[in-house]
Write an enzyme that holds these catalytic residues in place. Structure first.
Site, PDB file in Angstrom:
ATOM      1  N   GLU A 186      30.184  20.751  30.983  1.00 36.84           N
ATOM      2  CA  GLU A 186      31.587  20.579  31.360  1.00 36.84           C
ATOM      3  C   GLU A 186      32.526  21.340  30.422  1.00 36.84           C
ATOM      4  O   GLU A 186      33.546  21.878  30.854  1.00 36.84           O
ATOM      5  CB  GLU A 186      31.926  19.087  31.380  1.00 36.84           C
ATOM      6  CG  GLU A 186      31.214  18.366  32.516  1.00 36.84           C
ATOM      7  CD  GLU A 186      31.388  16.853  32.480  1.00 36.84           C
ATOM      8  OE1 GLU A 186      32.096  16.341  31.591  1.00 36.84           O
ATOM      9  OE2 GLU A 186      30.820  16.188  33.360  1.00 36.84           O
ATOM     10  N   LYS A 211      43.675  13.145  34.642  1.00 37.07           N
ATOM     11  CA  LYS A 211      43.575  13.444  36.071  1.00 37.07           C
ATOM     12  C   LYS A 211      44.957  13.468  36.762  1.00 37.07           C
ATOM     13  O   LYS A 211      45.957  13.028  36.188  1.00 37.07           O
ATOM     14  CB  LYS A 211      42.657  12.416  36.725  1.00 37.07           C
ATOM     15  CG  LYS A 211      41.185  12.556  36.317  1.00 37.07           C
ATOM     16  CD  LYS A 211      40.346  11.473  37.001  1.00 37.07           C
ATOM     17  CE  LYS A 211      38.867  11.703  36.829  1.00 37.07           C
ATOM     18  NZ  LYS A 211      38.072  10.636  37.525  1.00 37.07           N
ATOM     19  N   TYR A 255      32.284  18.505  40.087  1.00 39.44           N
ATOM     20  CA  TYR A 255      31.681  17.223  40.503  1.00 39.44           C
ATOM     21  C   TYR A 255      30.462  17.438  41.409  1.00 39.44           C
ATOM     22  O   TYR A 255      30.160  16.592  42.256  1.00 39.44           O
ATOM     23  CB  TYR A 255      32.721  16.357  41.200  1.00 39.44           C
ATOM     24  CG  TYR A 255      33.618  15.581  40.247  1.00 39.44           C
ATOM     25  CD1 TYR A 255      33.083  14.669  39.332  1.00 39.44           C
ATOM     26  CD2 TYR A 255      35.001  15.733  40.266  1.00 39.44           C
ATOM     27  CE1 TYR A 255      33.896  13.945  38.464  1.00 39.44           C
ATOM     28  CE2 TYR A 255      35.822  15.004  39.403  1.00 39.44           C
ATOM     29  CZ  TYR A 255      35.259  14.116  38.503  1.00 39.44           C
ATOM     30  OH  TYR A 255      36.065  13.387  37.654  1.00 39.44           O
ATOM     31  N   ASN A 288      41.805   7.184  38.855  1.00 38.47           N
ATOM     32  CA  ASN A 288      41.540   6.407  37.649  1.00 38.47           C
ATOM     33  C   ASN A 288      41.918   7.120  36.348  1.00 38.47           C
ATOM     34  O   ASN A 288      41.383   6.814  35.288  1.00 38.47           O
ATOM     35  CB  ASN A 288      40.085   5.926  37.644  1.00 38.47           C
ATOM     36  CG  ASN A 288      39.106   7.082  37.670  1.00 38.47           C
ATOM     37  OD1 ASN A 288      39.509   8.237  37.657  1.00 38.47           O
ATOM     38  ND2 ASN A 288      37.830   6.773  37.700  1.00 38.47           N
ATOM     39  N   HIS A 314      38.806  11.361  33.002  1.00 36.93           N
ATOM     40  CA  HIS A 314      37.372  11.658  33.116  1.00 36.93           C
ATOM     41  C   HIS A 314      36.777  11.819  31.736  1.00 36.93           C
ATOM     42  O   HIS A 314      37.445  12.317  30.822  1.00 36.93           O
ATOM     43  CB  HIS A 314      37.141  12.965  33.888  1.00 36.93           C
ATOM     44  CG  HIS A 314      35.786  13.562  33.629  1.00 36.93           C
ATOM     45  ND1 HIS A 314      34.672  13.141  34.293  1.00 36.93           N
ATOM     46  CD2 HIS A 314      35.364  14.491  32.725  1.00 36.93           C
ATOM     47  CE1 HIS A 314      33.614  13.811  33.816  1.00 36.93           C
ATOM     48  NE2 HIS A 314      34.021  14.632  32.870  1.00 36.93           N
ATOM     49  N   ARG A 348      33.656   7.214  26.371  1.00 36.23           N
ATOM     50  CA  ARG A 348      33.401   6.421  27.587  1.00 36.23           C
ATOM     51  C   ARG A 348      33.840   4.971  27.374  1.00 36.23           C
ATOM     52  O   ARG A 348      34.365   4.336  28.283  1.00 36.23           O
ATOM     53  CB  ARG A 348      31.916   6.480  27.967  1.00 36.23           C
ATOM     54  CG  ARG A 348      31.403   7.867  28.344  1.00 36.23           C
ATOM     55  CD  ARG A 348      31.822   8.313  29.709  1.00 36.23           C
ATOM     56  NE  ARG A 348      31.296   7.488  30.769  1.00 36.23           N
ATOM     57  CZ  ARG A 348      31.348   7.818  32.066  1.00 36.23           C
ATOM     58  NH1 ARG A 348      31.909   8.965  32.450  1.00 36.23           N
ATOM     59  NH2 ARG A 348      30.864   7.024  32.976  1.00 36.23           N
TER      60      ARG A 348
END
Ligand code: RTP
Ligand code: MG
Length: 141
Positions: free
Chosen positions: A128, A11, A51, A114, A117, A87
């Protein structure tokens, strides 16, 4: 366990701090193979569409503004059990829940900024990946 593909984004906060190489290394060290990658600067409609599930939430405008504030690096990563394992590697959304050794624990600046993603299900991974890549851009390894 099945061989899976997941969509990763490095990000804007991480790109701005020159962390692309460090974070890609973390993916590779954890056993993920990069099968596609590119850098791009998201437009507002691109970020809103990506998103879309969060449209209407209190943090949506801040999230979109952040995601278009600098370039991002989008990658397709391949591994057995890639979606869940990625994740785990990046850590929780809530900074208080981020386990030691996770990428967000090491690099995130805040709950919004953060650093990374990751797709959260097989269905979102398929959506995605197709959002950013055509099949010919994804390499067999
Ligand atoms: P991501 O989709 O980016 O991988 O993150 P995630 O699943 O861990 O979290 P999600 O709930 O999908 O939220 C998407 C992104 O929105 C920002 N966010 N900000 N300020 C806030 O309360 C808040 N909550 C979420 C984060 O950038 C989060 O990654
Ligand atoms: Mg999410």
């Amino acid at each position: 366990m099945a061989l899976e593909r997941t969509l990763s984004i490095i990000k804007p906060d991480a790109v701005e701090r020159n962390l692309i190489g460090k974070i890609l290394s973390r993916f590779e060290e954890a056993g993920f193979q990069v099968v596609a990658t590119k850098m791009l600067h998201l437009t507002q409609p691109q970020a809103e569409g990506f998103y879309a599930e969060h449209q209407g939430k209190a943090f949506f405008a801040e999230l979109v503004e952040y995601m278009i504030s600098a370039p991002v690096v989008v990658s397709v990563l391949e591994k057995q059990n890639a979606i869940q394992d990625y994740r785990t590697l990046i850590g929780a959304t809530n900074p208080e829940m981020q386990e030691e050794g996770t990428i967000r624990r090491d690099f995130a600046e805040s709950k919004t900024r953060n650093s990374v993603h990751g797709s959260d299900s097989l269905e979102s991974a398929a959506r995605e990946i197709a959002y950013f890549f055509v099949e010919s851009e994804i390499c067999e390894r």
